[in-house]
Scaffold this active site. Sequence first.
Site, mmCIF file in Angstrom:
data_model
loop_
_atom_site.group_PDB
_atom_site.id
_atom_site.type_symbol
_atom_site.label_atom_id
_atom_site.label_comp_id
_atom_site.label_asym_id
_atom_site.label_seq_id
_atom_site.Cartn_x
_atom_site.Cartn_y
_atom_site.Cartn_z
ATOM 1 N N LYS A 156 33.149 77.192 46.671
ATOM 2 C CA LYS A 156 33.147 76.294 45.519
ATOM 3 C C LYS A 156 33.013 77.082 44.219
ATOM 4 O O LYS A 156 33.672 76.767 43.209
ATOM 5 C CB LYS A 156 32.026 75.261 45.652
ATOM 6 C CG LYS A 156 32.284 74.214 46.734
ATOM 7 C CD LYS A 156 31.164 73.182 46.791
ATOM 8 C CE LYS A 156 31.386 72.148 47.893
ATOM 9 N NZ LYS A 156 32.542 71.287 47.675
ATOM 10 N N HIS A 182 31.030 62.041 43.810
ATOM 11 C CA HIS A 182 31.034 62.025 45.277
ATOM 12 C C HIS A 182 31.774 60.792 45.799
ATOM 13 O O HIS A 182 31.306 59.663 45.649
ATOM 14 C CB HIS A 182 29.588 62.041 45.783
ATOM 15 C CG HIS A 182 29.459 61.961 47.269
ATOM 16 N ND1 HIS A 182 28.368 61.425 47.910
ATOM 17 C CD2 HIS A 182 30.311 62.341 48.265
ATOM 18 C CE1 HIS A 182 28.537 61.483 49.213
ATOM 19 N NE2 HIS A 182 29.719 62.029 49.451
#
Length: 727
Positions: free
Chosen positions: A416, A459
């Site tokens: 990431k 999310h």
Amino acid sequence: MTTAIHTELDADGILLLTIDVPGQSMNVITPEVQADLAAAIERLKADETIKGAVLTSGKASGFMAGADLKGMGALFGGAKPPEGKSRMAALFDGVFGLNKLLRDLETCGKPVAAAVNGLALGGGLEFILACHYRVIADNPKITLGLPEIMVGLFPGAGGTQRLPRLMGIQPALMYLLQGKNMSPQEALGFGVAQAVVPADQIIATAKAWVKANPNGGVQPWDTKNFKMPGGSATALNPNFAQIFVGGTAMTHVNAGDNMNAPKAILSAVYEGTQVPMDTAIRIESKYFAKVVADPQAGNMIRSLFVSKQAAEKGARRPKGIAPMPTKKIGMLGAGLMGAGVAMVTAQAGIEVVLLDRDLAAAEKGKQYTADRLAKKRMDPAKAQIILDRIKPTSDYADLAGCDLIIEAVFETREIKADVTKATEAVVGPDVIFGSNTSTLPITGLAKAWSKPANFIGIHFFSPVEKMPLVEIIVGKETGPEAIAKALDYVAAIRKTPIVVNDSRGFYTSRCFGTYVQEGLSLLGEGTVPALIENVGKQMGMPVGPLAVNDEVGLDLSYKVGQQTKADLGDAYKPGPADGVITKMHELGRQGRKNAKGFYVYPEGGKKHLWPELAATVAGGLAADQPSAAEVKERLLYRQLVECARCFAEGVLETPQDGDLGAIFGWGFAPFTGGPFSHMDTVGIANVVATLDRLAQAHGERFAPPQLLRDMAARGDSFYAMAAKQAA
């Protein structure tokens, strides 16, 4: 003086009643609507020059969306009844008023037609069912239905009695119990509507019917020779009993024994269709009052309607920040999650740069949208417009010009960080960067972006195109502009947002994980696997904890556990579920993805629990098995205590976010209204007592936080605290 229904008498003596509720974009049933309708009915009865009436809407948005649920709070609040009346008697009087009003309309002695220009849902459909003739605009997008069951209620203004008398008991129950909608043509076929005409002709058609039928002011069920479509509602008709035997079984399968409304609908229809209408509507109101008297309906309405609408209208959006529309997003990662985000974004009219490690992977991500649009049988030309908004690429340079970045690469901090830095090198640090991580703390991930104020968690839940929730995670340095940008984007793609603060697993993943972990703990103790799974479903969860872990992937559970253990070091506290996951990992059982997990997935067959499961992970079944009630208590309270901890730690700021996130994020039993509504209903003191007992028996994972003890001591509740804070 009328305020919500405008009247106009024409030369033929036909009174046009136009519903136009002030200050509302859509008509809803308010006290003013009821007062105006009552006055109009009295005028119809008393004025001999009036030959009949036509009921229509003055709003282009539709006919009527039913009761004003936000204004129904008094019904659920347990207000003190008048002197000499019990609460239930007062409640019955309150809910029977509208039922009686519509009965007065259909028995006023003059023909009344409904001219329906748009959607008529809930009480809106009940209004038109009380008319003697119904003409609907010829528009396939118009929906008619009784969706009250979706928020824990059922039709309480004659819907359970008139719909079966119009279309038959069996088809009516399908619509009542499932909250299904019908189109104008379907309504015509079922006899719910008598005509479907072009929109500009509905009032003229309705007036023509009134003029041609001066004696048409009698409903079929008020005539001597009325016959119920599909057969009589008596013991002499064997099909009548069979309908309710089958209906009861199907309701049990679909809703279990948790929901009050489905059982009330079956009872109201069964009893009401056997008696005259005046008695039938009293039976309906009796059951409606019982449903309303239980906290379940109020909890469901608050969470599934009021809180949901408020969230979607920006309740958590920072004040004073101008709208921040998204025109082009960069989607990093074209796997299942990234492809889903690309699809819903393109459908919302926003351009997408879909980036993956190579062009073939990115193209595969775009194909995800193509396949699903084809499956929906979308018009090819319209589908192509959506697909043209998605640009697959493997070149970071193509991200130039994006005003929002969303990352959905592997759940590893190092990967990431690499893609975050590569992206900033192209778009610069002023662009808002959203990570779709489901577990890794946002504050830590933000270190890879030179302006942490512009870094936020966004999310999604899988499959993105079906799951309604998006969890916005605020890191320690996340700024208000990033929050506003994320919420505006979520609104554009028509999802429901919650806003939470940073922690490992945030809110949804952290709390949902406890349901799975407690299921694994029970399994590791030698509990019968089928008992764990069946109780999970019976308590209102979509699937059992073992099944959902198979769907998520046992390998992912193992990797997340290992990452958590590495991050926390000595602070990591191993739980009883750890050994189960480790054993499955050692056996190479990954779940559905490799057709072997807690379940076996035979090719072409139905999945079933792995027969060797208990023997392999627990050394066999325990001699002393817990009861279903004990399993339910552990699965439920393990979730409740984690939700309470999130509130105590400041991960959650409002119980509304907590309830919405639980219901729409991981499928927490909707009939409860969510974990915080459920704790308030049970009583915080009772919750603490149960948790203390469970902690003593099963360990500190059940220990209640100090917040709950303090609330119990002062007799407080989550929603009472929220109301005080908002005041």
